[in-house]
Enzyme design. Structure first.
Site, PDB file in Angstrom:
ATOM      1  N   GLY A 118       5.380  80.926  52.106  1.00  0.00           N
ATOM      2  CA  GLY A 118       5.861  81.676  53.267  1.00  0.00           C
ATOM      3  C   GLY A 118       7.201  82.296  52.962  1.00  0.00           C
ATOM      4  O   GLY A 118       7.675  82.238  51.815  1.00  0.00           O
ATOM      5  N   ASP A 146       5.935  75.300  68.853  1.00  0.00           N
ATOM      6  CA  ASP A 146       5.015  76.108  68.054  1.00  0.00           C
ATOM      7  C   ASP A 146       3.711  75.352  67.805  1.00  0.00           C
ATOM      8  O   ASP A 146       3.245  75.244  66.673  1.00  0.00           O
ATOM      9  CB  ASP A 146       5.678  76.523  66.739  1.00  0.00           C
ATOM     10  CG  ASP A 146       4.989  77.735  66.118  1.00  0.00           C
ATOM     11  OD1 ASP A 146       4.195  78.403  66.833  1.00  0.00           O
ATOM     12  OD2 ASP A 146       5.230  78.018  64.933  1.00  0.00           O
ATOM     13  N   LYS A 198       8.109  70.877  49.860  1.00  0.00           N
ATOM     14  CA  LYS A 198       8.444  72.189  50.412  1.00  0.00           C
ATOM     15  C   LYS A 198       9.819  72.599  49.911  1.00  0.00           C
ATOM     16  O   LYS A 198      10.798  71.862  50.076  1.00  0.00           O
ATOM     17  CB  LYS A 198       8.425  72.109  51.935  1.00  0.00           C
ATOM     18  CG  LYS A 198       8.800  73.413  52.611  1.00  0.00           C
ATOM     19  CD  LYS A 198       8.162  73.546  53.976  1.00  0.00           C
ATOM     20  CE  LYS A 198       9.015  72.941  55.081  1.00  0.00           C
ATOM     21  NZ  LYS A 198       8.425  73.166  56.412  1.00  0.00           N
TER      22      LYS A 198
END
Ligand SMILES: *[C@@H]1O[C@H](CO)[C@@H](O)[C@H](O)[C@H]1NC(C)=O
Ligand SMILES: *[C@@H]1O[C@H](CO)[C@@H](O)[C@H](O)[C@H]1NC(C)=O
Length: 951
Positions: free
Chosen positions: A638, A751, A657
């Protein structure tokens, strides 16, 4: 009520209070009939017994006044030893329970049956005893128990065999015991099922008896009296008799029989009951005019598989009509008409005369509209005919026995019973819960309204239950706060296996906290505040706290050690009375930057269990390089950077990550926010952080690896079963509920979407991506957080939040509703071209037209419980209500989804079977599944790419 007097019994059918014209009889036939226009059970015996009753006397159920009314002598003689009383809460050697309600004195033996009648004290814990002054009513009707307090009062009959059939008989004789001259009316229940209204008294001396044959679902049964007016329920006698399971085939788990009439034909006096009838049914004498009585001294046998076992003594007498052309008609007019499905006549036949050569006795029966087969009674063998389908006839019930053309002899009948069908389809609370809560009630001597079924209509004060259509209710919450409880905490609480909330605060409880409570799989809150407990929090419970699945409140227990080994008592701690969820304590330690997080090496698992501390391992960049084989396997990507698959020394699979070096400041902030949040929240349905890496050049977060990727992928590409979908929904909902309620301060995820729900190897769901989550400060008494930007993902965004910029927990509920719709329909949040509409609109349009099947994902092939789907669809609809106040809380959602799961599991009859299929199903798709993590939640900036979702 009964207006009949003796003359009515002599009436021909045409003269009866109701016409038989609708029934297809031959013209002009001369029918013999016991055509009795009776509305109530009482008095029947006298009226039909052929005796001339003295009307001035109160009429009891019993025929022959001597039935219940024994000579006073016997009453005085039959004094049972004292101390017997308590021992009698059990059936006797026949399995009988025989209670004389309100009996002040000791047990006594009834001279006719030799059965011992016991006081009822050990069977109920409420009520008042009264005597009836009329002296002729001794024994069963001499005393009664009334229940002036409480809406429902019950007798509990124990030591039964679950699944067996029992006859239950309740007797009532008002006798103006209270001097009000007003016989009461009230309802009777067997367990949670309505049985009968007790009313229709003719006079104060009248007695009523109701009897039922039911299958009991548990090893006990409750008979409850429920107040329906301002009059006071009472009961005079209660009897229970076990039957063989093969008897009364009309009775099964979901239906019982309530008794109306039972007659021994051809007799004028003396009822038959125990011991002649080993089941203690009471057979009243009935003689019908213009019929002939025949009898035999020979034994009438029951056949091998006799379903009714009518005693020989009853079968030895019979009536026959005078001529073969005369019918025998048994007619009853019942007011009020018994409820649907209606009545069942059971007619009993045996030939009791040796028939001359060539003589034939053959007949058929007609019960209301149901015509039976031709039938020849067998010599000295009992047989029965009953209507297969319950009949309703506007209160008119007739059984006609009519000779066939080839019969040379008139029809015969020996005995009959008349019942109406009652439903027992409603099941009481799960019996394990009942036993546990009853033991708790006894231990703490609870005197509230704790009687009858804990969860049914009159739910016990302080309890909450969960009920579902196809499962027995379960106790989910026990609040015994401020109940003056003494003694220790009963380990029996651990048997309430569905309980989520236990509140024992502000009592005088002493002793230690039983660790067995940690075995409660769903317990999330245990409130022990304000007691006098000692010892420390036992390890099992501590582990649950640490795992973030349990909150314990224990302030104001001066002698309780609350800090594991270092035994600090609560006195020394803050008195704020906050929930001591460990993660909260840890919050204090997490000072904004990860660098400050513990340098603890990840310990072995067993260590972890015994410690209340958090272990987030700090990795060096080198270690991560090794774990990821030099960052070879990218599983997500991303704007912030990439997610890599890795494997630690002990083969633990991880996802790493890493932001790219060029990531903007905002992305780094979110990255740190997520790290911060994840170090303080722990829940099995939230993604967990294993560790981090931070040095001058690198920052990285290490998560547990979710091998099955995200839910978005699964909905799109995989064929999940409905059970799997509900399970995933439930688990995600539990994760969110924890964020909303378990965290301090609470968090709003902001979210929630299918891409942010990850699945592990076992397909367990965990909510991920807390990059834009907001803490929610409860101190300010505000119910919302004002935000500068509306963020979230298109298709999931709460319209109210969008419009007002006021963020509440209900925004997550809205988004979750969308997730649920995706699970039901198999479609994405926004339908692709040409529709381009939100799934909410799409679904509600179709549901408005009524058909759930039109929205359900076809790939499930209809293989699901439709009620479960409906329930889920309703939850989704409520969650996506435009106004936040109309939406449920996540706690409500969790409860509803649990019911969905129960429904579906009940249908499929599964609980574990699925996982095997699942694995095999998925192993072939492992690669695809992995690839799907591309769009997984590790992509926390996915939303950032498109900017705040303000549309
Ligand atoms: C009922 O009668 C019995 C025996 O006569 C007596 O012992 C008892 O106290 C009476 N009970 C009440 C409530 O009056
Ligand atoms: C628990 O019971 C107490 C005392 O009856 C009551 O004050 C309190 O509000 C109850 N708590 C819950 C959560 O129902």
């Amino acid at each position: 009520m009964v207006t009949t007097d003796r003359n009515d019994l002599r009436m021909q059918n045409a003269a009866c209070g109701y016409g038989l014209s609708g029934i297809d009889y031959e013209d002009n036939e001369k029918s013999m009939g016991a055509c009795c226009c009776l509305c109530r059970l009482i008095d029947v015996a006298q009226e039909s017994s052929g005796e001339n009753m003295d009307r001035s006397k109160p009429r009891a159920l019993a025929t022959g006044r001597s039935w219940w009314l024994l000579p006073l002598l016997l009453y005085l003689a039959a004094i049972a030893p004292a101390g017997l009383l308590q021992a009698r809460a059990q059936p006797d050697s026949n399995g009988f329970i025989t209670l004389d309600c309100g009996l002040p004195g000791p047990s006594y033996v009834d001279g006719t049956t030799n059965l011992t009648y016991h006081p009822d004290d050990a069977f109920t814990d409420a009520g008042e005893k009264h005597n009836i002054s009329q002296t002729e009513y001794k024994m069963l009707f001499g005393s009664l128990r009334s229940f002036p307090d409480g809406k429902r009062n019950c007798y509990t009959l124990q030591s039964l065999t679950a699944g067996n059939k029992y006859l239950i008989r309740a007797n009532f004789m008002y006798g103006n015991y209270d001097g009000l001259n007003k016989p009461p009316d009230f309802d009777l229940y067997i367990g949670v099922n309505f049985w009968q209204t007790v009313d229709g008294w003719t006079q104060e001396g009248a007695a009523l008896t109701w009897e039922a044959i039911v299958t009991v679902p548990d090893n006990f049964v409750q008979v409850c009296l429920v107040k329906t007016s301002d009059t006071t329920p009472f009961i005079s006698g209660l009897e229970l008799r076990p039957l063989k399971s093969s008897m009364y085939p009309q009775v099964n788990a979901t239906q019982g029989l309530s008794f109306l009439r039972r007659y021994n034909l051809g007799v004028t006096d003396n009822y038959v009951r125990y011991p002649d009838d080993p089941y203690d049914r009471v057979w009243f004498p009935q003689k019908i005019d213009e019929t002939t009585v025949i009898s035999t001294d020979k034994m009438v046998q029951n056949s091998d598989k006799d379903e009714f076992e009518v005693p020989s003594k009853v079968m030895q007498t019979a009536i026959i009509s005078h001529n073969a052309s005369d019918n025998i008609i048994l007619g009853w007019s019942l007011t009020p008409d018994p409820p649907p499905p209606g009545c069942i006549f059971i007619l009993y036949f045996s030939e009791i005369e040796p028939l001359p050569d060539k003589a034939v006795r053959q007949f058929y029966t007609k019960i209301n509209d149901e015509v039976g087969q031709d039938y020849m009674p067998r010599y000295l063998q009992s047989g029965a005919i009953f209507n297969k389908n319950p009949q309703r006839g506007n209160g008119q019930y007739t059984a006609t026995i009519k000779a066939t053309a080839s019969s040379t002899l008139p029809p015969i009948i020996n005995a009959y019973e008349l019942f109406f069908v009652i439903s027992t389809a409603k099941f009481g609370t799960e019996s394990q819960d009942v036993s546990a809560i009853t033991a708790i009630k006894i231990k703490y001597r609870v005197t509230k309204n704790w009687t009858g079924d804990p969860c049914d209509s009159f739910t016990w004060t302080g309890l909450r239950c969960r009920s579902a259509i196809s499962a027995r209710p379960r106790i989910t919450s026990v609040n015994m706060s401020f109940s003056s409880l003494n003694g220790d905490i009963s380990p029996t609480f651990a048997n309430l296996t569905a309980v989520q909330y236990i509140n024992l605060s502000y009592n005088n409880l002493t002793g230690t906290i039983p660790d067995v409570l940690s075995q409660l799989p769903s317990l999330t809150t245990l409130d022990l505040t304000g007691n006098n407990l000692s010892g420390s929090i036992p390890p099992g419970l501590r582990k649950k706290i640490q795992d973030g699945v349990l909150k314990i409140k224990y302030d104001n227990n001066p002698n309780l050690c609350t800090h594991g080994d270092s035994c600090t008592t609560t006195k020394e701690k803050s008195r704020l009375g906050i929930y001591i969820a460990v993660p909260v304590a840890v919050t204090l330690l997490v000072v904004s930057v990860i660098v400050l997080v513990f340098l603890l090496k990840r310990k072995r698992k067993d260590d972890a269990h015994s410690s209340l501390q958090l272990q987030n391992r700090r990795f060096t960049y080198k270690e991560l390089e090794m774990a990821t084989k030099n960052f070879r396997n990218v599983i997500g990507q991303g704007g912030f950077g990439k997610v890599y698959h890795g494997s630690l020394e002990d083969d633990t699979q991880v996802a790493v990550k890493m932001p790219s070096k060029s990531s903007p400041k905002q992305v780094m902030e979110q990255f740190l926010m997520e790290a911060q949040i994840l170090t303080r929240i722990h829940h099995k349905n939230l993604i967990s952080l294993i560790g981090y890496c931070k040095d001058e050049k690198h920052v990285a977060l290490v998560y547990e690896y979710m091998s099955k990727g995200n839910l978005e992928y699964h909905i799109k590409e995989q064929n999940l079963t409905w059970r799997q979908r509900v399970q995933i929904a439930l688990e995600s909902a539990q994760g969110l509920e924890y964020l909303h309620k378990g965290c301090n301060p609470p968090l709003i995820h902001r979210d929630v979407k299918t891409a942010n729900i990850l699945l592990n190897e076992k397909l367990e769901a965990k909510v991920a991506d807390f990059g834009i989550s907001k803490a929610f400060n409860l101190d300010k008494c505000s119910t919302y957080v004002s935000t500068e930007n509306v963020v979230g993902t298109r298709g999931y965004l709460d319209p109210e939040y969008h419009a007002t910029m006021r963020l509440t927990r209900k925004s997550d509920v809205f988004s979750f509703g969308v997730v649920l719709l995706e699970l039901i329909t198999g479609k994405p949040a926004i339908l692709p071209a040409p529709d381009f509409i939100s799934i909410i609109q799409w679904t509600s349009r179709r549901l408005r037209c009524g058909e759930i099947e039109s929205v359900v994902d076809e790939r499930m092939n209809g293989d699901h419980d439709i009620n479960s789907i409906w329930k889920a669809a309703n939850v989704a609809r409520d969650c996506t209500a435009p106004t936040s106040t109309e939406r449920p809380t996540m706690t409500d959602v969790v409860a509803q989804l649990q019911e969905c799961l129960v429904l579906e599991e009940a249908r499929a009859g599964v609980d574990t079977g699925n996982s095997g299929d699942l694995n095999s199903n998925y192993s072939t798709n492992a690669n695809t599944a992995n690839a799907s993590q591309r769009s997984a939640a590790f992509e926390m900036v996915e939303m950032m790419d498109t900017g705040p979702a303000t549309r």
